[in-house]
Design a protein around this motif. Structure first.
Motif, PDB file in Angstrom:
ATOM      1  N   GLY A 118     -18.783  51.789  95.367  1.00  0.00           N
ATOM      2  CA  GLY A 118     -19.280  51.398  96.681  1.00  0.00           C
ATOM      3  C   GLY A 118     -20.027  50.086  96.591  1.00  0.00           C
ATOM      4  O   GLY A 118     -20.432  49.664  95.509  1.00  0.00           O
ATOM      5  N   ALA A 153     -25.020  51.040  99.004  1.00  0.00           N
ATOM      6  CA  ALA A 153     -24.261  52.165  99.568  1.00  0.00           C
ATOM      7  C   ALA A 153     -24.927  53.510  99.299  1.00  0.00           C
ATOM      8  O   ALA A 153     -24.738  54.450 100.060  1.00  0.00           O
ATOM      9  N   ARG A 187     -16.353  57.712  96.219  1.00  0.00           N
ATOM     10  CA  ARG A 187     -16.410  56.464  96.996  1.00  0.00           C
ATOM     11  C   ARG A 187     -17.448  56.630  98.100  1.00  0.00           C
ATOM     12  O   ARG A 187     -17.364  57.549  98.905  1.00  0.00           O
ATOM     13  N   ASP A 199     -19.384  54.726 101.244  1.00  0.00           N
ATOM     14  CA  ASP A 199     -19.398  53.610 102.191  1.00  0.00           C
ATOM     15  C   ASP A 199     -20.576  53.788 103.128  1.00  0.00           C
ATOM     16  O   ASP A 199     -20.780  54.865 103.688  1.00  0.00           O
ATOM     17  N   ARG A 252     -23.824  57.468 105.496  1.00  0.00           N
ATOM     18  CA  ARG A 252     -22.868  57.207 104.440  1.00  0.00           C
ATOM     19  C   ARG A 252     -21.689  58.156 104.563  1.00  0.00           C
ATOM     20  O   ARG A 252     -21.858  59.329 104.893  1.00  0.00           O
TER      21      ARG A 252
END
Length: 163
Positions: A32, A36, A130, A132, A139
């Protein structure tokens, strides 16, 4: 598997829940952008594993080993790696090799920030996380298991996870 986390505290709490399905020999790759929540997730994993001391970003030391604390129910060491600075060296894979992570990977949970393309070859199976950060500071966390029994282990993750 995807989770939406409203706050940094939720990100840490999610890391604690994720730690329940982790075991020695696991490699967790955190992916990320800056800010993040990768370190917050690693802090939650450390709390969930019951390790000693505070889990902080190892950006300048690159790797830290956090030993289990039996008083906190600790069961396995956490090796926390931040490979961010390695991206600026001519041969980052050689730098990762110099860390000797493969010497501890079988006996620890190894969490690597910024390690995409650098550490996956250390193990046959790993978990990609992952993260974001959205405009509202929440998030989105996507969990992708690569090999092994990740699908069945992730299916056992408690609450706050949607598919």
């Amino acid at each position: 598997m995807t989770a939406v986390l409203a706050t940094v505290d939720d990100t840490r709490a999610f890391g604690e829940r994720l730690a329940r399905v982790l075991r020695a020999g696991d490699l967790v790759l955190l992916i990320g952008p800056l800010g993040a929540g990768k370190t917050a997730l690693a802090q939650g994993i450390g709390a969930g594993l019951g390790v000693r001391g505070e889990v902080t970003s190892p950006t300048f030391v690159i790797a830290r080993v956090h030993r289990p604390d039996p008083a906190r129910g600790g069961r396995v060491p956490l090796v926390h790696v931040d490979a961010y600075r390695l991206g600026a060296v001519p041969d980052p894979r050689a730098e990762v090799d110099d860390l000797d992570l493969d010497a501890t990977v079988d006996e620890s949970v190894t969490v690597v920030e910024w390690g995409e393309g650098l550490v996956e070859q250390m193990v046959d199976a790993y978990l990609e996380v992952r993260i974001d950060r959205r405009d509202d500071d929440s998030r989105t966390v996507d969990l992708v298991g690569h090999g092994g029994d990740w699908d069945s282990r992730l299916a056992g993750l408690p609450e706050a996870v949607s598919r």
